[in-house]
Scaffold this motif. Structure first.
Motif, PDB file in Angstrom:
ATOM      1  N   SER A  76      -0.621   8.616  11.811  1.00  0.00           N
ATOM      2  CA  SER A  76      -1.339   7.349  11.748  1.00  0.00           C
ATOM      3  C   SER A  76      -1.388   6.831  10.317  1.00  0.00           C
ATOM      4  O   SER A  76      -1.304   5.614  10.081  1.00  0.00           O
ATOM      5  N   CYS A  77      -1.490   7.734   9.371  1.00  0.00           N
ATOM      6  CA  CYS A  77      -1.508   7.356   7.959  1.00  0.00           C
ATOM      7  C   CYS A  77      -0.185   6.689   7.572  1.00  0.00           C
ATOM      8  O   CYS A  77      -0.164   5.636   6.918  1.00  0.00           O
ATOM      9  N   ARG A  78       0.922   7.272   8.000  1.00  0.00           N
ATOM     10  CA  ARG A  78       2.237   6.699   7.685  1.00  0.00           C
ATOM     11  C   ARG A  78       2.412   5.333   8.334  1.00  0.00           C
ATOM     12  O   ARG A  78       2.940   4.403   7.705  1.00  0.00           O
ATOM     13  N   ILE A  79       1.992   5.206   9.583  1.00  0.00           N
ATOM     14  CA  ILE A  79       2.114   3.918  10.281  1.00  0.00           C
ATOM     15  C   ILE A  79       1.318   2.843   9.540  1.00  0.00           C
ATOM     16  O   ILE A  79       1.799   1.729   9.318  1.00  0.00           O
ATOM     17  N   ALA A  80       0.093   3.167   9.158  1.00  0.00           N
ATOM     18  CA  ALA A  80      -0.748   2.200   8.449  1.00  0.00           C
ATOM     19  C   ALA A  80      -0.067   1.723   7.172  1.00  0.00           C
ATOM     20  O   ALA A  80       0.019   0.513   6.900  1.00  0.00           O
ATOM     21  N   VAL A  90     -12.902  10.246   7.306  1.00  0.00           N
ATOM     22  CA  VAL A  90     -11.946   9.235   7.758  1.00  0.00           C
ATOM     23  C   VAL A  90     -11.243   8.616   6.556  1.00  0.00           C
ATOM     24  O   VAL A  90     -11.887   8.300   5.546  1.00  0.00           O
ATOM     25  N   HIS A  91      -9.945   8.448   6.667  1.00  0.00           N
ATOM     26  CA  HIS A  91      -9.201   7.662   5.682  1.00  0.00           C
ATOM     27  C   HIS A  91      -9.302   6.191   6.058  1.00  0.00           C
ATOM     28  O   HIS A  91      -9.023   5.822   7.195  1.00  0.00           O
ATOM     29  N   LEU A  92      -9.665   5.360   5.085  1.00  0.00           N
ATOM     30  CA  LEU A  92      -9.753   3.923   5.312  1.00  0.00           C
ATOM     31  C   LEU A  92      -8.534   3.221   4.721  1.00  0.00           C
ATOM     32  O   LEU A  92      -8.182   3.437   3.556  1.00  0.00           O
ATOM     33  N   HIS A  93      -7.882   2.403   5.558  1.00  0.00           N
ATOM     34  CA  HIS A  93      -6.788   1.542   5.123  1.00  0.00           C
ATOM     35  C   HIS A  93      -7.196   0.100   5.408  1.00  0.00           C
ATOM     36  O   HIS A  93      -8.014  -0.163   6.295  1.00  0.00           O
ATOM     37  N   ALA A  94      -6.614  -0.838   4.696  1.00  0.00           N
ATOM     38  CA  ALA A  94      -6.902  -2.243   4.969  1.00  0.00           C
ATOM     39  C   ALA A  94      -5.732  -3.120   4.553  1.00  0.00           C
ATOM     40  O   ALA A  94      -4.956  -2.786   3.666  1.00  0.00           O
ATOM     41  N   CYS A 131       2.911  -0.518   7.600  1.00  0.00           N
ATOM     42  CA  CYS A 131       2.553  -1.843   8.102  1.00  0.00           C
ATOM     43  C   CYS A 131       1.711  -2.635   7.111  1.00  0.00           C
ATOM     44  O   CYS A 131       1.102  -3.644   7.471  1.00  0.00           O
ATOM     45  N   GLY A 132       1.684  -2.186   5.866  1.00  0.00           N
ATOM     46  CA  GLY A 132       1.000  -2.928   4.819  1.00  0.00           C
ATOM     47  C   GLY A 132      -0.480  -2.677   4.702  1.00  0.00           C
ATOM     48  O   GLY A 132      -1.177  -3.391   3.973  1.00  0.00           O
ATOM     49  N   TYR A 133      -0.982  -1.664   5.392  1.00  0.00           N
ATOM     50  CA  TYR A 133      -2.398  -1.290   5.296  1.00  0.00           C
ATOM     51  C   TYR A 133      -2.558  -0.261   4.175  1.00  0.00           C
ATOM     52  O   TYR A 133      -2.250   0.914   4.346  1.00  0.00           O
ATOM     53  N   ARG A 134      -3.027  -0.719   3.042  1.00  0.00           N
ATOM     54  CA  ARG A 134      -3.141   0.152   1.876  1.00  0.00           C
ATOM     55  C   ARG A 134      -4.295   1.144   2.042  1.00  0.00           C
ATOM     56  O   ARG A 134      -5.352   0.803   2.566  1.00  0.00           O
ATOM     57  N   ALA A 135      -4.086   2.348   1.548  1.00  0.00           N
ATOM     58  CA  ALA A 135      -5.156   3.350   1.551  1.00  0.00           C
ATOM     59  C   ALA A 135      -6.203   2.944   0.521  1.00  0.00           C
ATOM     60  O   ALA A 135      -5.873   2.611  -0.621  1.00  0.00           O
ATOM     61  N   GLU A 136      -7.474   2.941   0.943  1.00  0.00           N
ATOM     62  CA  GLU A 136      -8.543   2.506   0.053  1.00  0.00           C
ATOM     63  C   GLU A 136      -9.558   3.603  -0.261  1.00  0.00           C
ATOM     64  O   GLU A 136     -10.410   3.411  -1.125  1.00  0.00           O
ATOM     65  N   GLY A 137      -9.486   4.729   0.436  1.00  0.00           N
ATOM     66  CA  GLY A 137     -10.436   5.791   0.124  1.00  0.00           C
ATOM     67  C   GLY A 137     -10.832   6.589   1.345  1.00  0.00           C
ATOM     68  O   GLY A 137     -10.252   6.441   2.426  1.00  0.00           O
ATOM     69  N   THR A 138     -11.816   7.438   1.176  1.00  0.00           N
ATOM     70  CA  THR A 138     -12.295   8.324   2.236  1.00  0.00           C
ATOM     71  C   THR A 138     -13.737   7.987   2.592  1.00  0.00           C
ATOM     72  O   THR A 138     -14.589   7.863   1.711  1.00  0.00           O
ATOM     73  N   LEU A 139     -13.981   7.827   3.890  1.00  0.00           N
ATOM     74  CA  LEU A 139     -15.332   7.615   4.394  1.00  0.00           C
ATOM     75  C   LEU A 139     -15.874   8.961   4.870  1.00  0.00           C
ATOM     76  O   LEU A 139     -15.309   9.574   5.777  1.00  0.00           O
ATOM     77  N   HIS A 158      -9.630 -12.629   7.318  1.00  0.00           N
ATOM     78  CA  HIS A 158      -9.082 -12.380   5.980  1.00  0.00           C
ATOM     79  C   HIS A 158      -8.734 -10.912   5.770  1.00  0.00           C
ATOM     80  O   HIS A 158      -7.801 -10.598   5.024  1.00  0.00           O
ATOM     81  N   ARG A 159      -9.459 -10.022   6.468  1.00  0.00           N
ATOM     82  CA  ARG A 159      -9.291  -8.595   6.211  1.00  0.00           C
ATOM     83  C   ARG A 159      -9.279  -7.833   7.538  1.00  0.00           C
ATOM     84  O   ARG A 159     -10.122  -8.066   8.408  1.00  0.00           O
ATOM     85  N   LEU A 160      -8.326  -6.923   7.670  1.00  0.00           N
ATOM     86  CA  LEU A 160      -8.265  -6.016   8.811  1.00  0.00           C
ATOM     87  C   LEU A 160      -8.335  -4.590   8.289  1.00  0.00           C
ATOM     88  O   LEU A 160      -7.594  -4.215   7.366  1.00  0.00           O
TER      89      LEU A 160
END
Length: 209
Positions: free
Chosen positions: A160-164, A191-195, A167-175, A147-149
């Motif tokens: 890498s941020c632009r590629i994410a 780390v920037h988290l995308h999903a 490709c539909g991987y939304r930025a969700e925050g900083t780890l 369900h989630r990647l």
């Protein structure tokens, strides 16, 4: 083009990557072979690439073909145990190795996994990472029932941020301090988290160049 369905699975229920070979967007995702000289050499070139080492610090810092082969064998063991699936990204026409993409830390219970990739220097600037990410994501949602990647990258890795995001991987925050500093196992960086969710709309692939 839809990914090719695996013809058999491991006892874990994860499709056998030796049979799962998604095609599409001008690419063919194949399994890595530790006994192949060309595969081991490509894996080593990717690992020793300065740009890869700038943004990634694996637990084992090997520097030769023997280390590359053992790394690939460890990937195969993880696949057999259902923990991850590793693909060699190749050109859909020539079969030339372009890079790697992995679906890692698979949790069938939580229906989540983490994706990671790299592209060999000679293949950069052709949209390979984005096309491979779209293809592997579609495969993971369809074949693994996830369900989630999730996708994480070191802060400052703008490419890498632009590629994410493309490709539909939304930025969700900083780890905070969730990744090793370059070349070190005693210091950390944020780390920037995308999903992306299986229910999100799949973006159009970037143009192959």
């Amino acid at each position: 083009m839809a990914p090719t369905h695996a013809h058999r699975t491991h006892a874990t229920g994860v499709p056998d990557p030796s049979r799962a070979q998604p095609r599409g967007h001008g690419l063919h995702l194949r399994s890595w072979d530790a006994d192949s000289d060309s595969d081991a050499e490509a894996w080593l070139r990717g690992f020793l690439d300065p740009e890869f080492q700038r943004w990634n610090t694996p637990l084992n810092l090997w520097t030769d073909l023997a280390g590359a082969r053992e790394s690939l064998r460890a990937r195969a063991r993880d696949a057999a145990d259902g923990r991850s699936v590793s693909f060699r990204v190749t050109d859909g026409g020539s079969g030339t190795t372009l890079g790697h993409i992995g679906v890692n830390e698979i949790s069938r219970q939580m229906k989540v996994a983490r994706v990671g990739y790299w592209v060999l220097p000679a293949a950069r600037g052709r949209g390979v990472a984005g096309r491979a990410l779209l293809l592997a994501s579609r495969w993971a949602f369809a074949e693994l029932g996830l369900h989630r990647l999730e996708l994480g990258h070191a802060i400052g890795h703008e490419a890498s941020c632009r590629i994410a995001e493309r490709c539909g991987y939304r930025a969700e925050g900083t780890l905070r301090e969730a990744m090793f500093e370059s070349g070190r196992h005693d210091a950390f960086r944020d780390v920037h988290l995308h999903a992306r969710l299986a229910t999100d709309t799949e973006p159009a692939p970037p143009d192959a160049r």
